[in-house]
Design an enzyme around this catalytic site. Sequence first.
Site, PDB file in Angstrom:
ATOM      1  N   GLU A  11      26.403  33.736   9.420  1.00  0.00           N
ATOM      2  CA  GLU A  11      27.435  32.921   8.796  1.00  0.00           C
ATOM      3  C   GLU A  11      28.654  32.822   9.827  1.00  0.00           C
ATOM      4  O   GLU A  11      29.472  31.930   9.568  1.00  0.00           O
ATOM      5  CB  GLU A  11      27.987  33.723   7.408  1.00  0.00           C
ATOM      6  CG  GLU A  11      26.927  33.471   6.481  1.00  0.00           C
ATOM      7  CD  GLU A  11      27.104  34.272   5.192  1.00  0.00           C
ATOM      8  OE1 GLU A  11      26.784  33.860   3.992  1.00  0.00           O
ATOM      9  OE2 GLU A  11      28.168  35.027   5.021  1.00  0.00           O
ATOM     10  N   ASP A 196      20.864  28.674  -2.289  1.00  0.00           N
ATOM     11  CA  ASP A 196      19.708  28.967  -3.260  1.00  0.00           C
ATOM     12  C   ASP A 196      20.362  28.592  -4.444  1.00  0.00           C
ATOM     13  O   ASP A 196      21.628  28.347  -4.582  1.00  0.00           O
ATOM     14  CB  ASP A 196      19.631  30.510  -3.365  1.00  0.00           C
ATOM     15  CG  ASP A 196      20.822  31.523  -3.461  1.00  0.00           C
ATOM     16  OD1 ASP A 196      20.931  31.608  -4.788  1.00  0.00           O
ATOM     17  OD2 ASP A 196      21.337  31.967  -2.631  1.00  0.00           O
TER      18      ASP A 196
END
Length: 228
Positions: A11, A196
């Site tokens: 990230e 997700d």
Amino acid sequence: MIGIIGAMEEEVTILKNKLTQLSEISVAHVKFYTGILKDREVVITQSGIGKVNAAISTTLLINKFKPDIIINTGSAGALDESLNVGDVLISDDVKYHDADATAFGYEYGQVPQMPVAFQSSKPLIEKVSQVVQQQQLTAKVGLIVSGDSFIGSVEQRQKIKKAFPNAMAVEMEATAIAQTCYQFNVPFVVVRAVSDLANGEAEMSFEAFLEKAAVSSSQTVEALVSQL
């Protein structure tokens, strides 16, 4: 100085690799990377996963580097059914989904003696919204909820949605970062991307699409930095 916080290596790596005049410093086992991004001074840190790691890293960042603003980047699970993998998430409010002091008269999700929700900086929300429009990205502004669990089952998802019907996404650090910023009076915004759908397939989806989410959120943060 702009502070950028992500929980996982994936990230923060994209943004870190774009820094010029890169310098690294370690404080209490937390690594901070300073440099120039889009002609702006920035400091990037990989906080580690979860609320405590996020709060520690944010506190260290604020004390050491005195940032003017903090941006939390990374991935999140979608709770809003209109969202898809890669869509950009912009916080207006953030709350804990696993805090319960209702026995003492507080709202579910509220930490005692703290606000019901932590509000992102309105000017930063407006800036990010402009950026995603310019980049023609699909984005949503709304409530993000945080807790110390990866949400990977329909039952977990339903429990959170029942408690927070307006929540658009769930993750594990943003509210701890926001609470720390609130206490230090540092403006913040969360800019994440969907990895997700926070359901029974979340674990497989997260592993498959984390990189896509990281690219999407990192590109948005980079564009935001250029306009600050």
